[in-house]
Design an enzyme around this catalytic site. Structure first.
Site, PDB file in Angstrom:
ATOM      1  N   CYS A 201       3.423  -0.878   0.590  1.00  0.00           N
ATOM      2  CA  CYS A 201       4.795  -0.556   0.950  1.00  0.00           C
ATOM      3  C   CYS A 201       5.524   0.014  -0.263  1.00  0.00           C
ATOM      4  O   CYS A 201       6.656  -0.344  -0.548  1.00  0.00           O
ATOM      5  CB  CYS A 201       5.516  -1.751   1.545  1.00  0.00           C
ATOM      6  SG  CYS A 201       5.219  -3.273   0.685  1.00  0.00           S
ATOM      7  N   GLY A 202       4.861   0.868  -0.974  1.00  0.00           N
ATOM      8  CA  GLY A 202       5.507   1.581  -2.064  1.00  0.00           C
ATOM      9  C   GLY A 202       5.959   0.656  -3.177  1.00  0.00           C
ATOM     10  O   GLY A 202       5.279  -0.303  -3.517  1.00  0.00           O
TER      11      GLY A 202
END
Lengths: 90, 293
Positions: free
Chosen positions: B89-90
């Protein structure tokens, strides 16, 4: 017969919001029955049940960790958990 | 030449598969984001209502200073960190944890001065690996957490404050600004600041009523304040969840775009290689024919 709005709110959502005629529960200093135009009041709810009269019929709600806030035309119950009759979530 | 063409073909196929996966993950995250936002929305009335009542009570009981409303000298600080269980998720977790580390570094000289509660596997692993004092953890939360899931840790955090095991409590989570932007923030949860309660006085003024309190305003406040703090923790968690899915959606969207770009590049390369092979074949045939000529 006059009515008031009863809201039952838990951290997850608003569980109930209806026009009712009477709310009965056990407050910090004993059983109270609340009719429309009650004096503003705040109290923790002792015990686990709230009885509600709507359209002449009584229903029983189960709440835990509850709080009741009363205003003349509006009653709000804040509870950590609330169960409506005929609904068994947890 | 034929060898490299087959290589390129294989790589294109592998990127296509990756793209399929990231695309699916993006779509899943988008739908979960919507759900998380709805949930955050529906949790709002509870906290707002409680806030109204507390403001009212606090105003009616001037002179009574509940420990949760009063700052005291800080000997020890508590932090509650909200991270995710899963990666991909980055910068969601790393940004937050970096902020935490920077804060700890800036504010404290030694590890005796703070304790950490952590929600989410990523945060827990990170903190444990660095040997930071983690005293409470919750992992494996569902994507739409129930209040009961965090009640325990919230209660514990509030209780520790009440018992003066620490003198202030900060909460760190990713604030959800919009689906594109999430920002790690740090907020002081306890003691509940006077300003926070005063700020909304204007808005709550219409709702002012003189209440009767059973058994007494102080007792009501005693019960209400911890609940309010717990509700705040819960809403921070829900917001963190929304941010998590938004971050994941963005990360997966970028991954999909990158894969598309790579596939395009490789396809071009593949076509060139094919063209080169054909050209060479023709040259060979022509060469052969003219030699026989």
């Amino acid at each position: 017969m006059s009515t008031m709005v009863l809201d039952i709110v838990t951290p997850e959502k608003k569980v109930y919001s209806e026009e009712v005629e009477m709310v009965i529960t056990k407050a910090a200093e004993g059983e109270i029955g609340i009719l429309p135009r009650h004096i503003p009041l705040v109290s923790p709810i002792k015990g686990k049940t709230v009885r509600v009269k709507k359209d002449g019929v009584f229903e029983t709600f189960h709440v835990s960790g509850g709080f009741i806030e009363v205003r003349s035309d509006r009653v709000t119950i804040l509870a950590e958990k609330a169960e409506l009759p005929g609904q068994n979530e947890e | 030449m034929g060898q490299s063409m087959r290589d390129i073909k294989r790589r294109i196929r592998s990127f296509e598969k990756t793209r399929q996966i990231t695309k699916a993950m993006k779509m899943v995250a988008a739908s979960k984001l919507r759900k998380a936002q709805e949930q955050a929305e529906s949790s709002r009335p509870y906290a707002e209502k409680m806030h109204d009542v507390i403001v009212n009570v606090a105003r009616g009981t001037k002179g009574y200073n509940h420990p949760m409303l009063v700052s005291r000298p800080v000997r020890k600080t508590g932090y509650l960190v909200i991270t995710s269980d899963r990666g991909l998720c980055g910068g969601y977790n790393s940004n937050l944890l970096r902020k935490l580390q920077a804060t700890l570094h800036e504010r404290h000289q030694s590890q005796d001065e703070y304790v950490i509660f952590v929600i989410g596997r990523k945060g827990r692993d990170f903190l444990k690996r660095r040997g930071l004092p983690v005293i409470g953890e919750v992992t494996g939360l569902s994507d739409s957490p129930k209040f009961a899931d965090v009640h325990e840790i919230a209660k514990q955090a509030v209780q520790f404050y009440a018992d003066e095991k620490f003198d202030e409590l900060f909460i760190l989570y990713n604030e959800f600004i919009n689906p594109i932007i999430q920002r790690p923030v740090e907020k002081r949860l306890l003691p509940l600041t006077g300003e926070e309660l005063r700020d909304s006085e204007g808005t709550a003024a219409g709702a002012t009523a003189v209440y009767e309190y059973e058994p007494s305003p102080e007792a009501v406040l005693d019960v209400l304040l911890p609940r309010y703090a717990e509700a705040l923790i819960y809403s921070a968690l829900l917001e963190g969840k929304a941010s998590e899915f938004a971050a994941k959606m963005n990360a997966m969207s970028n991954a999909t775009d990158n894969a598309t770009e790579l596939i395009e590049k490789l396809t071009l390369e593949f076509n060139r290689a094919r063209q080169a092979a054909i050209t060479q074949e023709i040259a060979e045939i022509v060469g052969g024919a003219s030699a026989q000529g």
